[in-house]
Design a protein around this motif. Structure first.
Motif, PDB file in Angstrom:
ATOM      1  N   LEU A  12      -1.111   6.246  -3.277  1.00  0.00           N
ATOM      2  CA  LEU A  12      -2.155   5.236  -3.514  1.00  0.00           C
ATOM      3  C   LEU A  12      -3.166   5.221  -2.361  1.00  0.00           C
ATOM      4  CD1 LEU A  12       0.102   2.286  -4.813  1.00  0.00           C
ATOM      5  CD2 LEU A  12      -1.125   4.013  -6.141  1.00  0.00           C
ATOM      6  N   PRO A  13      -4.372   4.665  -2.619  1.00  0.00           N
ATOM      7  CA  PRO A  13      -5.428   4.684  -1.570  1.00  0.00           C
ATOM      8  C   PRO A  13      -5.114   3.815  -0.358  1.00  0.00           C
ATOM      9  CG  PRO A  13      -6.342   4.204  -3.753  1.00  0.00           C
ATOM     10  CD  PRO A  13      -4.869   4.162  -3.897  1.00  0.00           C
ATOM     11  N   ASN A  16      -5.666  -1.883  -0.281  1.00  0.00           N
ATOM     12  CA  ASN A  16      -5.323  -3.276  -0.609  1.00  0.00           C
ATOM     13  C   ASN A  16      -6.513  -4.042  -1.194  1.00  0.00           C
ATOM     14  OD1 ASN A  16      -2.794  -2.706   0.409  1.00  0.00           O
ATOM     15  ND2 ASN A  16      -3.275  -3.484   2.455  1.00  0.00           N
ATOM     16  N   CYS A  17      -7.258  -3.377  -2.083  1.00  0.00           N
ATOM     17  CA  CYS A  17      -8.479  -3.989  -2.624  1.00  0.00           C
ATOM     18  C   CYS A  17      -8.196  -5.085  -3.657  1.00  0.00           C
ATOM     19  CB  CYS A  17      -9.359  -2.921  -3.257  1.00  0.00           C
ATOM     20  SG  CYS A  17      -8.678  -2.318  -4.814  1.00  0.00           S
ATOM     21  N   GLU A  19      -7.787  -5.050  -6.826  1.00  0.00           N
ATOM     22  CA  GLU A  19      -8.382  -4.971  -8.180  1.00  0.00           C
ATOM     23  C   GLU A  19      -7.324  -4.821  -9.268  1.00  0.00           C
ATOM     24  OE1 GLU A  19     -11.882  -2.667  -9.066  1.00  0.00           O
ATOM     25  OE2 GLU A  19     -12.494  -2.810  -6.960  1.00  0.00           O
ATOM     26  N   CYS A  20      -6.145  -4.375  -8.895  1.00  0.00           N
ATOM     27  CA  CYS A  20      -5.069  -4.231  -9.885  1.00  0.00           C
ATOM     28  C   CYS A  20      -4.368  -5.552 -10.131  1.00  0.00           C
ATOM     29  CB  CYS A  20      -4.049  -3.202  -9.390  1.00  0.00           C
ATOM     30  SG  CYS A  20      -3.414  -3.624  -7.760  1.00  0.00           S
ATOM     31  N   PHE A  22      -2.644  -7.069  -7.704  1.00  0.00           N
ATOM     32  CA  PHE A  22      -1.588  -7.209  -6.693  1.00  0.00           C
ATOM     33  C   PHE A  22      -2.237  -7.348  -5.315  1.00  0.00           C
ATOM     34  CE2 PHE A  22       0.553  -5.330 -10.241  1.00  0.00           C
ATOM     35  CZ  PHE A  22       1.783  -5.959 -10.236  1.00  0.00           C
ATOM     36  N   THR A  24      -1.256  -6.151  -2.490  1.00  0.00           N
ATOM     37  CA  THR A  24      -1.236  -4.935  -1.678  1.00  0.00           C
ATOM     38  C   THR A  24      -0.914  -3.723  -2.558  1.00  0.00           C
ATOM     39  OG1 THR A  24       1.125  -5.139  -1.274  1.00  0.00           O
ATOM     40  CG2 THR A  24      -0.340  -6.174   0.353  1.00  0.00           C
ATOM     41  N   CYS A  25      -1.276  -2.539  -2.020  1.00  0.00           N
ATOM     42  CA  CYS A  25      -0.925  -1.299  -2.729  1.00  0.00           C
ATOM     43  C   CYS A  25       0.598  -1.155  -2.783  1.00  0.00           C
ATOM     44  CB  CYS A  25      -1.522  -0.094  -2.017  1.00  0.00           C
ATOM     45  SG  CYS A  25      -3.318  -0.016  -2.118  1.00  0.00           S
ATOM     46  N   PHE A  28       1.957  -3.060  -5.667  1.00  0.00           N
ATOM     47  CA  PHE A  28       1.643  -2.314  -6.896  1.00  0.00           C
ATOM     48  C   PHE A  28       2.626  -1.149  -7.067  1.00  0.00           C
ATOM     49  CE2 PHE A  28      -0.524   1.131  -9.116  1.00  0.00           C
ATOM     50  CZ  PHE A  28      -1.090   0.488 -10.211  1.00  0.00           C
ATOM     51  N   CYS A  42      -4.568   0.843 -11.560  1.00  0.00           N
ATOM     52  CA  CYS A  42      -5.308   1.088 -10.306  1.00  0.00           C
ATOM     53  C   CYS A  42      -6.462   2.033 -10.635  1.00  0.00           C
ATOM     54  CB  CYS A  42      -4.413   1.726  -9.251  1.00  0.00           C
ATOM     55  SG  CYS A  42      -5.374   2.314  -7.828  1.00  0.00           S
ATOM     56  N   TYR A  44      -8.457   3.538  -8.693  1.00  0.00           N
ATOM     57  CA  TYR A  44      -8.852   4.423  -7.586  1.00  0.00           C
ATOM     58  C   TYR A  44      -7.869   5.563  -7.330  1.00  0.00           C
ATOM     59  CZ  TYR A  44     -11.971   0.548  -6.931  1.00  0.00           C
ATOM     60  OH  TYR A  44     -12.923  -0.412  -7.155  1.00  0.00           O
TER      61      TYR A  44
HETATM   62  S1  SF4 Z   1      -3.154  -0.158  -6.024  1.00  0.00           S
HETATM   63 FE1  SF4 Z   1      -4.269  -2.013  -6.338  1.00  0.00          FE
HETATM   64  S2  SF4 Z   1      -4.722  -2.718  -4.319  1.00  0.00           S
HETATM   65 FE2  SF4 Z   1      -4.198  -0.560  -4.107  1.00  0.00          FE
HETATM   66  S3  SF4 Z   1      -6.116   0.548  -4.316  1.00  0.00           S
HETATM   67 FE3  SF4 Z   1      -5.265   0.439  -6.340  1.00  0.00          FE
HETATM   68  S4  SF4 Z   1      -6.228  -1.350  -7.228  1.00  0.00           S
HETATM   69 FE4  SF4 Z   1      -6.499  -1.504  -4.990  1.00  0.00          FE
END
Ligand code: SF4
Length: 447
Positions: A12-13, A16-17, A19-20, A22, A24-25, A28, A42, A44
């Motif tokens: 994962l990126p 901690n944006c 958008e999902c 959650f 934090t990544c 998720f 996610c 991204y």
């Molecule tokens: S998993 Fe969630 S918090 Fe992490 S980059 Fe993807 S959308 Fe953002």
């Protein structure tokens, strides 16, 4: 191969944006590894991450479909050992065996019996799903004749039950547009059976005499031929063996991602002990149960057990909120109110009708909870029920303003009277089984 939460996290990126949904990544990643959410949530993910996560998302137990026209039975694709962890997805399919050595009258009688197995419970129709045509005659013509007799009588997907590839071939030719299950391939006939299953778009049950090891080796050989619509038939001689082997197969598939046994299981019951063995099979983990024959009285409890095991434990069975007519109510008929938990609805309506009364039954939206649970969760308060009754429009259908509430929530009667000015609130019995005597001894005398 299933990935751990940390392995998913590394893909994962790590921004901690949120958008999902959650924080934090890592959160998720943990949910994704537990197969509770989809990777697409996610936005991204890199192409490489999508590819790796996609491969790990292949179901540990393959989905297999058996079909005839628009009747389809799907089995497999289960994700958990225990239903409370998430839910079981595809319920155990029930099949009855028709023997091609029986005469036409016997077969027709059996088919008529199968057609009559049709029960409604909690808003669902419970019935059989498949018919197995068993070749005991060794006669191609008899096998085909039995298939045609069945197909003309009842439209259900078939299991072609023979270890003879020549008999299976003529059977498949009779139903070229179906997707039947062939039962079964073994160490002798597997190459021919695999070719047939491929050619006719069928699925293939496999049997090995030498336990799970033999079954695993046979499935690997068939898979290496490019065929994967496999159903396992672990030969078991006792209830203990059924329980042990089936649990082992499920555990190896889910927890060790052991692909050679990652297929649905078929349980064929030849003996007298159908009832107990099939009940165990439904709970632990048969995707198909084939009965040689079953007493009529055995179907309802088995179908009910299946309904209970395969319902979603996180979603109570529920009916649509609204006003339901019980019998043929008129403007003077009593008005009951209760929650939209399916069993509550069916029990209350049955008791009203059984008492020889008609009534208006108002079903509120309590997210499928039973009366006391809904009240404790604040979903069946006097104010909520009052608003629902007013918005339901029941006032246009009745000449009185009397409403009967369940006895267990007598406590809401005052608040409900405040929410329903001009109405009288009657506290009904606590148990639905007391509704008939309540209607006769209380309601009828006062109205
Ligand atoms: S998993 Fe969630 S918090 Fe992490 S980059 Fe993807 S959308 Fe953002």
């Amino acid at each position: 191969m299933a990935l751990t939460g940390l392995e998913v996290f590394k893909l994962l990126p790590n921004t901690n944006c949120r958008e999902c949904g959650f924080a934090t990544c890592l959160a998720f990643a943990m949910r994704l590894a537990a197969k509770k959410i989809e990777a697409e949530e996610c936005p991204y993910l890199s192409e490489e991450a999508k590819e790796i996560l996609g491969a790990s998302a292949v179901p540990p137990i393959r989905l297999v479909e058996i079909k005839s026209g628009d009747k389809s039975v799907k089995i497999g694709e289960e994700l958990v050992m225990f239903r409370h962890e998430k839910k079981f997805f595809h319920q155990t399919a029930f099949s009855v065996c028709i023997d091609d050595s029986e005469d036409e009258r016997e077969i027709t009688e059996k088919l008529e019996k199968i057609k009559k197995i049709n029960f409604e419970r909690a808003g669902e129709i419970l019935k059989l799903d498949l018919i197995a045509v068993k070749d005991t005659s060794g006669d191609k013509q008899k096998f085909c004749k039995t298939i045609n007799l069945i197909k003309n009588f009842i439209d259900l997907p078939l299991i072609l039950f023979s270890e003879n590839p020549e008999i299976v071939t003529v059977g498949l030719e009779e139903i070229p547009d179906d997707k039947p299950l062939i039962y079964s391939a073994n160490n002798e006939n597997w190459e021919k059976m695999t070719e047939l299953a491929k050619k006719y778009n069928a699925s293939l049950a496999i049997t090995a005499e030498d336990g799970l090891k033999g079954l695993s080796e046979l499935s690997e050989r068939i898979k290496n031929k490019g065929f994967e619509n496999i159903v396992l038939n672990p030969k078991c001689r006792s209830l203990t063996e059924i329980l042990t082997n089936y649990t082992l197969i499920r555990r190896l598939s889910l927890e060790n991602n052991y692909r050679n046994l990652g297929y649905p299981i078929i349980l064929y019951l030849e003996n007298e002990d159908n009832f107990i063995n099939s009940a165990v099979g439904i709970c632990k983990y048969a995707s198909i149960v084939v009965f040689n024959d079953v007493n009529d009285w055995e179907y309802l409890p088995l179908l009910t057990l299946r309904q209970n095991i395969f319902s979603d434990p996180q979603k109570p069975l529920q009916v649509e909120p609204g006003i339901y007519k019980v019998g043929e109510p008129d403007e003077s008929s009593p008005v009951f109110v209760t929650t939209n938990f399916s069993l509550t609805y069916f029990i209350v309506s049955t008791e009203i009708e059984g008492a020889g009364f008609s009534g208006h039954l108002i079903i509120t939206d309590a997210e499928g909870l039973s009366v006391l649970s809904a009240w404790s969760a604040g979903k069946f308060s006097g104010e909520i029920v009052g608003k629902f009754v007013i918005n339901s429009g029941i006032e246009n259908n009745i000449s009185h303003r009397n409403i009967i509430i369940p006895g267990y929530v007598a406590v809401i009667s005052g608040e409900l009277e405040d929410s329903l000015p001009g109405w009288n609130v009657y506290v009904g019995p606590q148990e639905a089984s007391d509704i008939p005597s309540y209607l006769k001894e209380v309601w009828s005398k006062e109205n």
